[in-house]
Design a protein around this motif. Structure first.
Motif, PDB file in Angstrom:
ATOM      1  N   HIS A 139      48.637  34.832  21.945  1.00 53.49           N
ATOM      2  CA  HIS A 139      49.521  34.736  23.226  1.00 53.49           C
ATOM      3  C   HIS A 139      48.566  35.166  24.370  1.00 53.49           C
ATOM      4  N   THR A 140      49.266  35.279  25.552  1.00 60.24           N
ATOM      5  CA  THR A 140      48.409  35.026  26.938  1.00 60.24           C
ATOM      6  C   THR A 140      47.461  36.202  27.037  1.00 60.24           C
ATOM      7  N   GLY A 141      47.790  37.537  26.537  1.00 60.35           N
ATOM      8  CA  GLY A 141      46.845  38.664  26.370  1.00 60.35           C
ATOM      9  C   GLY A 141      45.517  38.516  25.614  1.00 60.35           C
ATOM     10  N   HIS A 142      45.711  37.747  24.251  1.00 60.63           N
ATOM     11  CA  HIS A 142      44.780  37.354  23.635  1.00 60.63           C
ATOM     12  C   HIS A 142      43.912  36.282  24.523  1.00 60.63           C
ATOM     13  N   GLY A 143      44.486  35.312  25.319  1.00 64.97           N
ATOM     14  CA  GLY A 143      43.987  34.503  26.177  1.00 64.97           C
ATOM     15  C   GLY A 143      42.757  35.059  26.949  1.00 64.97           C
ATOM     16  N   LEU A 389      46.741  43.495  31.264  1.00 64.69           N
ATOM     17  CA  LEU A 389      47.613  42.306  31.045  1.00 64.69           C
ATOM     18  C   LEU A 389      47.604  41.194  31.959  1.00 64.69           C
ATOM     19  N   VAL A 390      48.372  40.166  31.441  1.00 63.44           N
ATOM     20  CA  VAL A 390      48.560  38.841  32.450  1.00 63.44           C
ATOM     21  C   VAL A 390      49.984  38.969  32.592  1.00 63.44           C
ATOM     22  N   ASN A 391      50.531  38.736  34.057  1.00 66.30           N
ATOM     23  CA  ASN A 391      52.192  38.484  34.301  1.00 66.30           C
ATOM     24  C   ASN A 391      52.391  36.927  34.745  1.00 66.30           C
ATOM     25  N   PHE A 392      53.195  36.538  34.161  1.00 66.56           N
ATOM     26  CA  PHE A 392      53.358  35.119  34.386  1.00 66.56           C
ATOM     27  C   PHE A 392      54.487  35.013  35.424  1.00 66.56           C
ATOM     28  N   LEU A 393      54.438  34.053  36.157  1.00 67.33           N
ATOM     29  CA  LEU A 393      55.280  33.796  37.181  1.00 67.33           C
ATOM     30  C   LEU A 393      55.478  32.309  37.350  1.00 67.33           C
ATOM     31  N   ARG A 400      59.963  36.531  31.958  1.00 63.85           N
ATOM     32  CA  ARG A 400      60.326  37.625  30.896  1.00 63.85           C
ATOM     33  C   ARG A 400      59.810  37.382  29.701  1.00 63.85           C
ATOM     34  N   MET A 401      59.454  37.973  28.498  1.00 58.84           N
ATOM     35  CA  MET A 401      58.975  37.439  27.542  1.00 58.84           C
ATOM     36  C   MET A 401      59.102  38.826  26.601  1.00 58.84           C
ATOM     37  N   SER A 402      59.080  38.459  25.221  1.00 59.95           N
ATOM     38  CA  SER A 402      58.965  39.955  24.278  1.00 59.95           C
ATOM     39  C   SER A 402      58.239  39.285  23.105  1.00 59.95           C
ATOM     40  N   ARG A 430      39.792  37.880  38.375  1.00 61.61           N
ATOM     41  CA  ARG A 430      39.884  39.447  38.724  1.00 61.61           C
ATOM     42  C   ARG A 430      39.218  40.062  37.958  1.00 61.61           C
ATOM     43  N   HIS A 431      38.897  41.379  38.309  1.00 60.91           N
ATOM     44  CA  HIS A 431      38.110  42.350  37.496  1.00 60.91           C
ATOM     45  C   HIS A 431      39.104  42.627  36.082  1.00 60.91           C
ATOM     46  N   GLN A 432      38.577  42.860  35.173  1.00 66.97           N
ATOM     47  CA  GLN A 432      39.169  42.818  33.908  1.00 66.97           C
ATOM     48  C   GLN A 432      40.088  44.341  34.013  1.00 66.97           C
ATOM     49  N   ASP A 433      39.861  45.056  34.666  1.00 64.21           N
ATOM     50  CA  ASP A 433      40.647  46.431  34.936  1.00 64.21           C
ATOM     51  C   ASP A 433      41.828  46.185  35.553  1.00 64.21           C
ATOM     52  N   MET A 434      41.928  44.936  36.321  1.00 62.29           N
ATOM     53  CA  MET A 434      43.182  44.719  36.963  1.00 62.29           C
ATOM     54  C   MET A 434      44.098  43.598  36.279  1.00 62.29           C
ATOM     55  N   THR A 435      45.330  43.942  36.721  1.00 67.50           N
ATOM     56  CA  THR A 435      46.303  42.924  36.094  1.00 67.50           C
ATOM     57  C   THR A 435      46.300  41.748  36.761  1.00 67.50           C
ATOM     58  N   ILE A 436      46.677  40.388  36.127  1.00 71.13           N
ATOM     59  CA  ILE A 436      46.508  39.107  36.613  1.00 71.13           C
ATOM     60  C   ILE A 436      47.794  38.645  36.875  1.00 71.13           C
ATOM     61  N   ASP A 437      48.163  38.076  37.917  1.00 67.17           N
ATOM     62  CA  ASP A 437      49.498  37.358  38.220  1.00 67.17           C
ATOM     63  C   ASP A 437      49.214  36.038  38.111  1.00 67.17           C
ATOM     64  N   PHE A 438      49.688  35.390  37.192  1.00 65.13           N
ATOM     65  CA  PHE A 438      49.332  34.048  36.749  1.00 65.13           C
ATOM     66  C   PHE A 438      50.564  33.099  37.043  1.00 65.13           C
TER      67      PHE A 438
END
Length: 582
Positions: A139-143, A389-393, A400-402, A430-438
């Motif tokens: 999944h995208t977290g692994h990515g 984490l990565v948030n997808f938009l 939304r996903m689960s 972005r820095h790995q400590d920051m969430t990415i909005d993809f």
């Protein structure tokens, strides 16, 4: 040797002369804190150093006085055009233009080897990343974790380390058993058997298991229908893990990632390495039987039981709690398996170990570092970084996903939508400590707001100029030309930014922060685009002047150097530089 290292060595040489004359021995830990960096404002010069601020104490003088002493020593060197003491003791430096022009010659001569460092001194480093449980597709977290680990490995290689990329296959334990049980239910369906919905409770629900079940049915028919679990479990585990790992390796290939080593948890268990590591720690007095107080944090309570347990003295090595190694049923904890795996890595004699974790393992870092410290006797052997984490938009709207319900975005989904290179760039932007909005729309947008496009556009623009020029001018002519006609302040700003590349590589490698390369390339591309636009409004700044060959050669050499740096940086990120925008 980059221009920054050359200047730093000159400063350190002057400090050595001053300290020797005063009979002072400079502490190495302070010397290592000396920084030479670009000034924040070009009006203050090219570079600035904190040398006097750092070393004023051993000299027993005020920083400003030491700065003036240093300036006096350095002033005779013609490489320095101007030296100023600023603030409480910083030194601003304006360099002789010839140094920048010489660095351009180095860029053109070394080509994409420019920026290669000896920082690692060929020391070996094992970079373990991804290591996703083989219970489903990536999944995208692994990515994000995968791309981060791969780019970090490339950064370390460019910095002079001998790097091994490693994936740890968690193919033993409860999750793999659950995987096999989940596949078995799908297998029963393929055999025409009725399976109640509640049978899937606590199992993996994803449709990605159906092809695995189909293969098992094709292979064994109805052989395992109404058969006790102990007759099919091991076989289903092996086949299911193999199928999932094939899928994971396909996903890694989609991302342009090739692992050097795959290590199996199952093989670690079969080699009895858990007992070996227990024996080693017992001999050190680090194993005892006791009852742990219940941890307040949920993460720390995972292996907690209110009974006497076999415990590791993790607190002796910096952890917050001692850690359980055996469960009440006599099986080893997950942590015990990780101790054995890191013993396995340690025995392969790497100089350094680097683990890239997901954010769900942040609470695990201290205990693992404590374990490796105990096993190896080296508290600095293991470094761990974790990615958020990565948030997808979709055009600004969150998707939304689960994973629990089997409804999640896979790496395959992402790569099919936007391509490998846009995916890779975003995952380390972005820095790995920051969430990415993809945002699926924005990452393929052709605008300045899409950094990868903006960088690629700069590279393609340069090649459009060079293609036209190369009808008359060869690369060899450019390399041997006189660069002294590079004079405009914007041209010099572009050149100086290009010359920062080795410094950016070093900082990114030391800090394990590959996003710095993305930011640097974007800034360099921005300066080039400004120069391009200036030439459109001012004929005096055009790259090709038919009436002035020397000026043309100087400018073509400059933008060729910029293209070299952009190309090298993009390849470091695993992205192919484009020569035309299509």
């Amino acid at each position: 040797m980059s221009i920054y290292i050359k200047i730093q060595e000159k400063i350190q040489s002057a400090l050595s002369l001053l300290s020797n004359g005063a009979g002072i021995e400079l502490p190495q830990h302070l010397v290592e804190k000396i920084v030479v960096e670009p000034t924040k404002d070009a009006a203050h010069g090219d570079l600035a150093t904190n040398a006097a601020m750092v070393l004023s104490k051993p000299f027993k003088v005020a920083p400003k006085k030491l700065a003036l002493m240093l300036i006096e020593h350095l002033s005779a060197d013609t490489d320095f055009m101007k030296l100023d003491c600023a603030g409480p003791g910083f030194i601003n430096i304006t360099l002789n233009k010839k140094l920048w022009l010489n660095e351009l010659a180095t860029i053109l001569s070394e080509n994409e080897a420019y920026g290669n460092l000896s920082l690692g001194a060929n020391k070996t480093i094992n970079v373990e990343f991804v290591s996703a449980n083989p219970t489903g597709p990536m999944h995208t977290g692994h990515g994000r974790n995968a791309v981060l680990g791969d780019v970090v490995a490339s950064l370390l290689q460019k910095s002079g380390y001998n790097v091994t990329r490693e994936y740890y296959i968690n193919d033993a334990g409860g999750q793999v058993k659950t995987l096999a049980q989940s596949v078995y239910l799908r297998y029963l369906t393929e055999c025409g058997e009725s399976v109640e919905d509640d049978a899937y409770q606590g199992k993996y629900p994803g449709d990605y298991l159906i092809p695995v079940a189909k293969d098992l049915y094709a292979k064994y028919g109805r052989k395992f229908v109404n058969t006790p679990e102990n007759k099919w479990l091991a076989l289903f585990q092996d086949d299911s893990v193999s199928a999932m790992m094939l899928k994971i390796q396909t996903d890694l290939k989609r991302l342009g990632i090739v692992m050097d080593v795959y290590t199996s948890e199952k093989s670690i268990v079969e080699e009895n390495l858990i007992q070996e590591v227990l024996n080693i720690l017992t001999a050190k007095g680090d194993i005892y039987t006791g009852v742990l107080e219940k941890p307040k944090m949920l993460d720390d309570a995972a292996d907690w039981e209110e009974r006497p347990q076999t415990l590791f003295r993790a607190t002796k090595y910096g952890d917050d709690f001692d850690r359980a190694l055996k469960k009440s049923d006599g099986s080893w904890t997950y942590f015990a398996g990780d101790l054995a795996y890191h013993l396995h890595k340690h025995r392969r004699n790497f100089d350094h170990l680097l683990n890239i974790f997901g954010c769900d393992h942040i609470g695990y870092i201290k205990r693992l570092k404590s374990a490796v410290s105990a096993i190896s006797g080296n508290p600095n052997l293991l470094e761990v970084k974790a990615s958020q984490l990565v948030n997808f938009l979709e055009n600004g709207t969150p998707i939304r996903m689960s994973k629990r319900s089997g409804n999640f975005i896979t790496i395959e989904d992402v790569v099919k939508r936007v391509g490998t290179e846009a995916t890779r760039f975003m995952m380390v932007s972005r820095h790995q400590d920051m969430t990415i909005d993809f945002d699926f729309k924005k990452v393929i947008e052709e605008s300045k707001d899409n950094p990868m496009f903006y960088i690629q556009y700069a590279h393609a623009r340069i090649y459009s100029v060079l293609r036209h020029a190369h009808k008359k001018i060869t690369d060899d002519v450019l390399k041997s030309s006189d660069f002294s006609n590079i004079n405009d302040p914007l041209e010099m700003a572009v050149l100086k930014k290009a010359c920062e590349y080795p410094r950016q590589i070093e900082i990114a490698a030391r800090c394990i922060e590959p996003h710095r390369i993305c930011t640097y390339l974007y800034d360099l591309a921005g300066l080039f685009h400004s120069l391009w636009n200036a030439g459109k409004s001012n004929n005096q700044l055009r790259f090709i002047d038919e009436n002035n060959e020397k000026l043309t050669l100087s400018r073509l050499a400059l933008i060729s150097g910029v293209a070299t740096v952009l190309s090298s940086g993009l390849k470091l990120l695993g992205i192919t530089p484009v020569e035309e925008m299509r």
